[in-house]
Structure formats: C-alpha cells, structure tokens
Design an enzyme around this catalytic site. Structure first.
Site, mmCIF file in Angstrom:
data_model
loop_
_atom_site.group_PDB
_atom_site.id
_atom_site.type_symbol
_atom_site.label_atom_id
_atom_site.label_comp_id
_atom_site.label_asym_id
_atom_site.label_seq_id
_atom_site.Cartn_x
_atom_site.Cartn_y
_atom_site.Cartn_z
ATOM 1 N N ASP A 169 0.864 -1.171 0.000
ATOM 2 C CA ASP A 169 0.000 0.000 0.000
ATOM 3 C C ASP A 169 0.909 1.231 0.000
ATOM 4 O O ASP A 169 2.082 1.138 0.351
ATOM 5 C CB ASP A 169 -0.875 -0.042 1.260
ATOM 6 C CG ASP A 169 -1.638 1.232 1.483
ATOM 7 O OD1 ASP A 169 -2.285 1.702 0.530
ATOM 8 O OD2 ASP A 169 -1.586 1.761 2.626
ATOM 9 N N ASP A 199 -0.241 5.066 0.837
ATOM 10 C CA ASP A 199 -0.531 6.096 1.840
ATOM 11 C C ASP A 199 -0.751 5.462 3.218
ATOM 12 O O ASP A 199 -1.588 4.573 3.380
ATOM 13 C CB ASP A 199 -1.770 6.902 1.432
ATOM 14 C CG ASP A 199 -1.596 7.541 0.049
ATOM 15 O OD1 ASP A 199 -0.436 7.704 -0.385
ATOM 16 O OD2 ASP A 199 -2.625 7.863 -0.578
HETATM 17 MG MG LIG Z 1 -3.060 3.056 3.476
#
Ligand SMILES: [Mg+2]
Ligand SMILES: [Zn+2]
Length: 174
Positions: free
Chosen positions: A7, A9
């Site tokens: 992932d 962010d």
């Molecule tokens: Mg995230």
C-alpha cells in the site's frame, strides 16, 4: 517473480484526512519505510505498489497532483537504490463499484497481466488498512497489517513497517 505488494498512503508515505490531501504535493516518508523497502528488495522481492486513490474521482485531488506526489516519491526511492516495479492505482469513487478498488482484486489482476511470472503464493501484501489485509485474505496469500488486522490466519499484525525487516528474514530462513 516474488512480489511484495505495498500500500502507499499510511504505509510508505504519510496519509492524511481526505480533505487535507487537496493541499499535499510533497510526500513525507514514514520512519523506516525506505530502509524496509531496501531490505525487502535485498531478499529478492520485486516491489509493486497498489493504492486506492478515490481522492481523484471524488474531487479531492487531480490526476496531475497524484502524479506529482507519486513521481516525487519514486524519485526519492530511486536515489536510495530502490526500484519500484510498477505502481497501480484505482482512481474511482468508492461508490463506483469498480473492480480495482481494494479489497477487490483488480489491481492484482493488472499486475499479473503485466507480469505473468508473478508467483502469488510466494508474494505478500502490506498495508495499514482493513482493505489491504482483506485483499490478502481474498487472494489467500500472506498479509501484514500495520496496526490493522482481520480474523484470518494468513494475516500478521505489526506495529510499524520496519517490523517487516526481521519478519521477512525469518520467513526466508524457514
Ligand atoms: Mg493506506
Ligand atoms: Zn477502481
């Protein structure tokens, strides 16, 4: 190809409230993220980023702004000799019902289309949201949740991205 799916962010760079992203143009790296990516790369994994960017179609940021943040992140990683195989992102609104928004499998399917030699059962997913660990569960592969988990045995709860450095070592030796 063994892949570490990350992932973006909240996992590699700082995350913000949706409305705050409107003013973000510069990625801020999370402590330990760069070292951990380098470590995992050394273990022989290719790194692919899969990121939900509903911020785009929900109007918080533009495509251009997404590109600015993403390219700046990639440039810094490159300076640290970390090469990201590819970044896949879902720009769709949460209510668009698309196939790519995590925990749906669309971005993983795109990755396999581009890299047919990906060995999913030797790959893993890392993220700080429920959708990340749920995607790992859906695929039946290892998932590492940063301060997030689900009830499934394929998912390991960790406190910080840097915890992966010892975990992935252990896994490789076992
Ligand atoms: Mg995230
Ligand atoms: Zn999508």
């Amino acid at each position: 190809m063994n892949v570490a799916f990350f992932d973006r962010d909240g996992t590699i760079i700082e995350d913000y409230e949706d409305h705050e992203w409107t003013n973000v143009y510069k990625p801020v790296f999370i402590d330990g993220a760069i070292e951990t990516l380098r470590h995992i790369q050394k273990q022989g994994y290719k790194i692919i980023i899969i990121t939900n960017q509903y911020l785009i179609n929900e109007g918080y940021i533009s495509y251009e702004q997404y590109d600015v943040v993403n390219n700046r992140m990639l440039r810094v990683l490159k300076e640290h000799n970390i090469s990201i195989q590819e970044v896949f992102y879902c720009p769709h609104r949460r209510d668009e019902d698309c196939r790519c928004i995590k925990p749906n499998v669309g971005m993983i399917e795109q990755a396999i289309t581009n890299y047919p030699d990906i060995r999913l059962n030797h790959s893993f997913i890392v993220g700080d949201s429920r959708v990340d660990v749920d995607l790992a569960t859906k695929l039946g592969i290892r998932g590492y949740g940063i301060r997030v988990t689900n009830e499934q045995s394929n998912v390991t709860l960790i406190d910080a991205i840097s915890d992966l450095q010892s975990i992935i070592n252990k896994y490789e030796r076992s």
